[in-house]
Design a protein around this motif. Structure first.
Motif, short mmCIF file in Angstrom:
data_model
loop_
_atom_site.label_atom_id
_atom_site.label_comp_id
_atom_site.label_asym_id
_atom_site.label_seq_id
_atom_site.Cartn_x
_atom_site.Cartn_y
_atom_site.Cartn_z
N GLN A 1 0.84 -1.18 0.00
CA GLN A 1 0.00 0.00 0.00
C GLN A 1 0.88 1.24 0.00
OE1 GLN A 1 -3.28 -0.26 -0.04
NE2 GLN A 1 -3.97 1.85 0.26
N VAL A 2 0.74 2.06 -1.04
CA VAL A 2 1.52 3.29 -1.15
C VAL A 2 0.67 4.46 -0.67
CG1 VAL A 2 2.63 4.88 -2.76
CG2 VAL A 2 2.93 2.41 -3.04
N GLN A 3 1.28 5.33 0.09
CA GLN A 3 0.59 6.54 0.56
C GLN A 3 1.45 7.76 0.32
OE1 GLN A 3 -0.35 5.70 4.74
NE2 GLN A 3 -2.50 5.69 4.17
N LEU A 4 0.80 8.88 0.00
CA LEU A 4 1.44 10.18 -0.05
C LEU A 4 0.78 11.03 1.03
CD1 LEU A 4 1.61 11.02 -3.88
CD2 LEU A 4 3.39 10.05 -2.44
N VAL A 5 1.59 11.64 1.88
CA VAL A 5 1.05 12.45 2.97
C VAL A 5 1.69 13.83 2.91
CG1 VAL A 5 0.77 12.70 5.44
CG2 VAL A 5 0.66 10.42 4.40
N GLU A 6 0.83 14.85 2.72
CA GLU A 6 1.30 16.23 2.68
C GLU A 6 1.27 16.84 4.08
OE1 GLU A 6 -1.39 15.89 -1.10
OE2 GLU A 6 -1.48 15.28 1.01
N SER A 7 2.12 17.84 4.30
CA SER A 7 2.11 18.60 5.55
C SER A 7 2.65 19.99 5.27
CB SER A 7 2.94 17.90 6.62
OG SER A 7 4.29 17.80 6.21
N GLY A 8 2.41 20.89 6.22
CA GLY A 8 2.98 22.23 6.13
C GLY A 8 1.99 23.33 5.79
N GLY A 9 0.76 22.98 5.42
CA GLY A 9 -0.22 24.01 5.12
C GLY A 9 -0.61 24.78 6.38
N ASP A 10 -0.94 26.06 6.17
CA ASP A 10 -1.24 26.91 7.34
C ASP A 10 -1.89 28.19 6.87
OD1 ASP A 10 0.83 27.54 10.32
OD2 ASP A 10 -1.32 27.80 9.94
N LEU A 11 -2.27 29.02 7.84
CA LEU A 11 -2.73 30.38 7.59
C LEU A 11 -1.51 31.29 7.66
CD1 LEU A 11 -4.85 32.68 7.36
CD2 LEU A 11 -5.07 32.53 9.87
N VAL A 12 -1.31 32.10 6.62
CA VAL A 12 -0.14 32.99 6.59
C VAL A 12 -0.56 34.34 6.01
CG1 VAL A 12 0.55 32.16 4.31
CG2 VAL A 12 2.28 33.15 5.83
N GLN A 13 0.12 35.39 6.44
CA GLN A 13 -0.19 36.73 5.93
C GLN A 13 0.40 36.93 4.54
OE1 GLN A 13 1.16 39.60 8.81
NE2 GLN A 13 -0.66 39.33 10.08
N PRO A 14 -0.19 37.82 3.75
CA PRO A 14 0.41 38.13 2.45
C PRO A 14 1.87 38.55 2.60
CG PRO A 14 -1.78 39.07 2.61
CD PRO A 14 -1.45 38.52 3.98
N GLY A 15 2.69 38.05 1.69
CA GLY A 15 4.13 38.30 1.77
C GLY A 15 4.89 37.28 2.56
N GLY A 16 4.18 36.41 3.24
CA GLY A 16 4.83 35.40 4.07
C GLY A 16 5.30 34.19 3.28
N SER A 17 5.83 33.22 4.01
CA SER A 17 6.38 32.01 3.40
C SER A 17 5.86 30.76 4.09
CB SER A 17 7.91 32.03 3.49
OG SER A 17 8.47 33.11 2.78
N LEU A 18 5.81 29.70 3.33
CA LEU A 18 5.49 28.37 3.85
C LEU A 18 6.31 27.34 3.09
CD1 LEU A 18 1.58 28.25 4.15
CD2 LEU A 18 3.21 28.24 6.04
N ARG A 19 6.57 26.22 3.77
CA ARG A 19 7.23 25.10 3.10
C ARG A 19 6.35 23.88 3.23
NH1 ARG A 19 12.41 21.40 4.59
NH2 ARG A 19 13.28 21.14 2.49
N LEU A 20 5.89 23.36 2.12
CA LEU A 20 5.08 22.15 2.11
C LEU A 20 5.99 20.93 1.88
CD1 LEU A 20 2.08 23.26 -0.14
CD2 LEU A 20 2.43 23.62 2.32
N SER A 21 5.61 19.84 2.52
CA SER A 21 6.32 18.57 2.34
C SER A 21 5.32 17.49 1.94
CB SER A 21 7.02 18.15 3.63
OG SER A 21 7.97 19.10 4.04
N CYS A 22 5.80 16.52 1.20
CA CYS A 22 4.97 15.38 0.82
C CYS A 22 5.86 14.14 0.83
CB CYS A 22 4.36 15.57 -0.55
SG CYS A 22 3.49 14.13 -1.20
N ALA A 23 5.54 13.22 1.72
CA ALA A 23 6.34 12.00 1.87
C ALA A 23 5.58 10.80 1.34
CB ALA A 23 6.70 11.80 3.33
N ALA A 24 6.26 10.01 0.52
CA ALA A 24 5.69 8.78 0.00
C ALA A 24 6.19 7.60 0.83
CB ALA A 24 6.08 8.58 -1.46
#
Length: 119
Positions: A1-24
């Motif tokens: 069974q293969v799974q992809l799981v994302e993380s890192g989403g959030d509420l951020v102000q304009p001009g801000g930064s986020l880093r999303l990850s996705c692990a298989a």
């Protein structure tokens, strides 16, 4: 069974930064192309960025110069660094990957991680 799981989403102000990850995970023999898509409310899912196994990248015009896709093949993980975020980047972000398991290859999808850009 293969799974992809994302993380890192959030509420951020304009001009801000986020880093999303996705692990298989699972019985993976190899992973070819990987990508990030997004779907905003009332809109179709669109490809944001993609990366080949050899690290060739593509981006939708609206994120060029602000987003960077990368991958760690040893960890079966793809990342999306998002800088200078704008309200129009608000969406659920999904990753996908072309994964080879024993006997076949297919495209797998994660369940998504929400990104909200708002003041």
């Amino acid at each position: 069974q293969v799974q992809l799981v994302e993380s890192g989403g959030d509420l951020v102000q304009p001009g801000g930064s986020l880093r999303l990850s996705c692990a298989a995970s699972g019985s993976i023999l190899s992973i070819n192309g990987m990508g990030w898509y997004r779907q905003a409310p009332g809109k179709e899912r669109e490809l944001v960025a993609s990366i080949s196994r050899s690290a060739t990248t593509t981006y939708v015009d609206s994120v060029k110069g602000r987003f960077t896709i990368s991958r760690d093949n040893a960890r079966n993980t793809v990342y999306l660094q998002m800088n200078s975020l704008k309200p129009e980047d608000t969406a659920v972000y999904f990753c996908n990957a072309d994964i080879r398991v024993v006997g076949y290859s297919r495209t797998y999808w994660g369940k998504g991680t929400p990104v909200t850009v708002s003041s």
